[in-house]
Design an enzyme around this catalytic site. Sequence first.
Site, mmCIF file in Angstrom:
data_model
loop_
_atom_site.group_PDB
_atom_site.id
_atom_site.type_symbol
_atom_site.label_atom_id
_atom_site.label_comp_id
_atom_site.label_asym_id
_atom_site.label_seq_id
_atom_site.Cartn_x
_atom_site.Cartn_y
_atom_site.Cartn_z
ATOM 1 N N ARG A 153 57.183 22.107 87.760
ATOM 2 C CA ARG A 153 56.741 20.803 87.276
ATOM 3 C C ARG A 153 56.936 19.788 88.386
ATOM 4 N NH1 ARG A 153 59.192 18.084 81.882
ATOM 5 N NH2 ARG A 153 60.986 17.918 83.236
ATOM 6 N N THR A 165 54.783 13.494 88.786
ATOM 7 C CA THR A 165 53.704 13.433 87.793
ATOM 8 C C THR A 165 54.046 14.185 86.506
ATOM 9 O OG1 THR A 165 52.666 15.457 88.579
ATOM 10 C CG2 THR A 165 52.023 13.409 89.670
ATOM 11 N N ASP A 179 68.656 21.565 82.486
ATOM 12 C CA ASP A 179 67.574 22.327 83.113
ATOM 13 C C ASP A 179 67.879 23.816 82.936
ATOM 14 O OD1 ASP A 179 66.187 23.879 85.132
ATOM 15 O OD2 ASP A 179 65.604 21.980 86.039
ATOM 16 N N ASP A 231 68.139 25.871 86.208
ATOM 17 C CA ASP A 231 69.377 25.606 86.949
ATOM 18 C C ASP A 231 70.592 26.208 86.239
ATOM 19 O OD1 ASP A 231 68.123 24.261 88.988
ATOM 20 O OD2 ASP A 231 68.476 22.266 88.152
HETATM 21 C C1 PRP Z 1 60.967 23.611 83.425
HETATM 22 C C2 PRP Z 1 61.010 24.565 82.239
HETATM 23 C C3 PRP Z 1 59.565 24.714 81.870
HETATM 24 C C4 PRP Z 1 59.012 23.352 82.194
HETATM 25 C C5 PRP Z 1 58.891 22.565 80.928
HETATM 26 O O1 PRP Z 1 60.627 24.321 84.566
HETATM 27 O O2 PRP Z 1 61.606 25.800 82.543
HETATM 28 O O3 PRP Z 1 58.887 25.702 82.617
HETATM 29 O O4 PRP Z 1 59.930 22.717 83.080
HETATM 30 O O5 PRP Z 1 58.350 21.323 81.189
HETATM 31 P P1 PRP Z 1 56.920 20.877 80.690
HETATM 32 O O6 PRP Z 1 56.784 21.314 79.263
HETATM 33 O O7 PRP Z 1 56.964 19.377 80.837
HETATM 34 O O8 PRP Z 1 55.900 21.513 81.586
HETATM 35 P P2 PRP Z 1 60.749 23.706 86.031
HETATM 36 O O9 PRP Z 1 59.487 23.060 86.467
HETATM 37 O O10 PRP Z 1 61.995 22.882 86.127
HETATM 38 O O11 PRP Z 1 60.881 24.997 86.911
HETATM 39 P P3 PRP Z 1 62.007 26.134 86.906
HETATM 40 O O12 PRP Z 1 61.829 26.944 85.656
HETATM 41 O O13 PRP Z 1 61.667 26.887 88.132
HETATM 42 O O14 PRP Z 1 63.346 25.469 86.959
#
Ligand code: PRP
Length: 208
Positions: A103, A107, A199, A202
Amino acid sequence: MEGVYVSAHPLIRHKLTVLRDVTTPPIKFRQVVREISMLLCYEATQDLVLKGKHVDTPLAPYNGDELADRMGLVPILRAGLGMVDGVLEMVPEAEVWHIGLYRDEETLRPVEYYNKLPEESHVQICFILDPMLATGGSATATAQIVKDWGAGRIKFLGVIAAPEGIAAMREAHPDIDLHVAAIDDRLNDVGFIVPGLGDAGDRQFGTG
Ligand code: PRP
């Protein structure tokens, strides 16, 4: 809400509180994500199609059942990885294909960086796995990728959803059932689910 299933199972509610606890270390966090995924899978597979299977018990012939549907699992990297093993314990024959999205912090829109779907789909049902459904950007994009690829039925399995993510999925993909352990209050101004658990990537992988 139609197509949205929030588990009321006491085991899931208990385990979800362990995940929310800021003092839960990564090793425990990973274990509990796996356990919740197993339980969500049990609930989300209630309508799988069966076909007849004849076996012989040690005492007599028996007309039993086996799963007719071939299943694919699509974990969204990174955090969705932690849900794979729990689902595979319930459905060991499932195939697993990874989709990488992160993400964009400014944005909040998903950016695709990995796609391991084979050329053609040969499964009848796909489970998209991601612990967090925040804005819904990652899940809606992945659902579109999986649909364009030609998957049959699709369900989404997640641990915690925000109302915004549920609404986004219902609007973009009303045909996809959502199975989650909880729907929380809101997103904060940087797109984190509140109260949430932080998160999920994390916390599973000890980063951040
Ligand atoms: C987080 C989570 C989802 C997403 C949810 O991933 O694991 O994939 O954000 O957010 P959204 O519904 O607003 O799209 P992240 O982008 O932090 O990546 P990661 O899983 O690699 O930590």
